[in-house]
Motif scaffolding. Structure first.
Motif, PDB file in Angstrom:
ATOM      1  N   ILE A  94     -11.361  39.607   0.943  1.00  0.00           N
ATOM      2  CA  ILE A  94     -12.348  38.835   0.175  1.00  0.00           C
ATOM      3  C   ILE A  94     -13.603  38.563   0.985  1.00  0.00           C
ATOM      4  CG2 ILE A  94     -10.534  37.769  -1.202  1.00  0.00           C
ATOM      5  CD1 ILE A  94     -10.899  35.222   0.437  1.00  0.00           C
ATOM      6  N   GLY A  95     -13.532  38.585   2.310  1.00  0.00           N
ATOM      7  CA  GLY A  95     -14.708  38.344   3.129  1.00  0.00           C
ATOM      8  C   GLY A  95     -15.343  37.000   2.814  1.00  0.00           C
ATOM      9  N   THR A  96     -16.668  36.980   2.790  1.00  0.00           N
ATOM     10  CA  THR A  96     -17.413  35.770   2.430  1.00  0.00           C
ATOM     11  C   THR A  96     -18.216  36.051   1.173  1.00  0.00           C
ATOM     12  OG1 THR A  96     -19.260  36.423   3.855  1.00  0.00           O
ATOM     13  CG2 THR A  96     -17.560  34.990   4.812  1.00  0.00           C
ATOM     14  N   GLY A  97     -18.592  35.005   0.486  1.00  0.00           N
ATOM     15  CA  GLY A  97     -19.342  35.190  -0.744  1.00  0.00           C
ATOM     16  C   GLY A  97     -19.808  33.870  -1.318  1.00  0.00           C
ATOM     17  N   PRO A  98     -20.526  33.914  -2.432  1.00  0.00           N
ATOM     18  CA  PRO A  98     -21.072  32.700  -3.052  1.00  0.00           C
ATOM     19  C   PRO A  98     -19.974  31.828  -3.650  1.00  0.00           C
ATOM     20  CG  PRO A  98     -21.398  34.585  -4.492  1.00  0.00           C
ATOM     21  CD  PRO A  98     -20.863  35.130  -3.198  1.00  0.00           C
ATOM     22  N   THR A  99     -20.272  30.555  -3.796  1.00  0.00           N
ATOM     23  CA  THR A  99     -19.342  29.612  -4.410  1.00  0.00           C
ATOM     24  C   THR A  99     -20.004  28.928  -5.594  1.00  0.00           C
ATOM     25  OG1 THR A  99     -20.017  27.790  -2.957  1.00  0.00           O
ATOM     26  CG2 THR A  99     -18.188  29.184  -2.210  1.00  0.00           C
ATOM     27  N   ARG A 100     -19.181  28.382  -6.440  1.00  0.00           N
ATOM     28  CA  ARG A 100     -19.641  27.585  -7.580  1.00  0.00           C
ATOM     29  C   ARG A 100     -18.552  26.587  -7.945  1.00  0.00           C
ATOM     30  NH1 ARG A 100     -17.186  29.187 -12.376  1.00  0.00           N
ATOM     31  NH2 ARG A 100     -16.200  31.268 -12.365  1.00  0.00           N
TER      32      ARG A 100
END
Length: 332
Positions: free
Chosen positions: A283-289
């Motif tokens: 999944i690595g890193t990425g945006p959140t909401r």
């Protein structure tokens, strides 16, 4: 923030504490009547009132504690917007196998799953069961409480019951994992999709050959936890071995073949750290909401009981040192 009571009827148990208060009132009246007959001045009412008030306070505190007050609050939780995971649990009867004096395969799976979930932070994780079909119980959520409650309350061996007869027991179709793709279990925005399967690997071979293509079509990375030992048996309610079940030694080659064809991994029980690292690598890193709210609860009963020390201490003092207590309030 809200206040609720876990066991409101439990407060009724504390009413037993009113019996000493009733005895105190009755005895005080009897003493007063006796003094009147003998022409004596009745004792001061103040000590009795003090004891009565202390008893009332003690009963009230115990009643509140037995009702188990809980302060609840909701916290908005952020989660990954581009990644989701599903934990899929084999709930066939063979997952109830265990070595003598050890937890079942299913109990080991739940233990590892909870620890793994705790290590994945803000990754939304769902829960599904696997028999001859895949059934969702919780769609990907950031709520750890919802995850744990689903594992504890919604999943169990042979629940739901399989429709597929497998000898004298019931079997599993790992090939049914393809339903995760065709059933649209993941949100469209979740481009990084992880599936962790907790199984003993004892499965029918149907549809296994199609899994690599299905996983690729659905952009799924699938990992397995393998729970199997040759000395494990299924026991009935009386603790007797069910002779119809024998561990299948072909489970390891089957799972290894699936993992090799999908560039995946098979983990042994307890290898939670390795599994968490593998999932994070995908999944690595990425945006959140904002992905939902987490219920936080705080049990007040232990702290309420601390207040019981005051009236209880006063009553013990009056019992053990009655003369000092009376003389302190006697007129000069």
């Amino acid at each position: 923030m809200s206040l609720t009571f876990v066991t409101p009827l439990g407060a009724l148990i504390a009413l037993v504490g009113l019996i000493p208060l009733a005895v105190l009132v009755v005895e005080d009246r009897r003493l007063g009547a006796l003094c009147e007959r003998l022409g004596l001045r009745p004792p001061s009412w103040r000590p009795s009132v003090e004891v009565g008030v202390a008893l009332l306070v003690l009963v009230a505190v115990l009643a509140l504690a037995l009702a188990q007050p809980v302060v609840g609050s909701h916290t908005t939780r952020k989660g990954r917007a581009d990644a989701e995971a599903f934990f899929v649990f084999d709930v066939s009867r063979s997952m109830g196998a265990r070595a003598a004096g050890s937890p079942t395969r299913f109990d080991q799976a739940r233990r590892d799953a909870k620890e793994l979930r705790a290590r994945l932070g803000n990754l939304p994780v769902g829960v599904a069961s696997l028999t001859d079909r895949v059934l969702p119980h919780l769609f990907p959520s950031v709520s750890v409480n919802a995850f744990n409650a689903t594992l504890d309350e919604s999943l169990a061996i042979d629940r739901p019951t399989m429709s597929l007869a497998y000898g004298d027991s019931l079997g599993t179709k790992i090939g049914a994992l393809a339903d995760l793709v065709t059933g649209n279990y993941f949100e469209a925005a979740a481009k990084k999709r992880v599936v962790v399967v907790f199984t003993d690997g004892e499965t029918l071979k149907e549809r296994l050959s199609t899994l690599p293509a299905r996983f690729k079509d659905g952009n799924l990375r699938v990992f397995f936890f393998h729970y199997w030992r040759p000395d494990q048996r299924v026991y009935n309610a009386a603790g007797q071995i069910i002779p119809a079940y024998l561990p299948d030694p072909n489970t390891t080659p089957v799972l290894d073949a699936i993992a090799q064809s999908t560039s995946s991994k098979v983990f042994e029980p307890g290898q939670v750290g390795q599994a968490a690292a593998a999932v994070r690598a995908v999944i690595g890193t990425g945006p959140t909401r904002a992905r939902g709210r987490e219920l936080n609860s705080f049990l007040l009963a232990p702290y309420v009981l601390l207040f019981a020390v005051l009236p209880l201490g006063f009553l013990l003092f009056r019992r053990n040192f009655p003369h000092q207590a009376v003389s302190r309030h006697s007129p000069a």
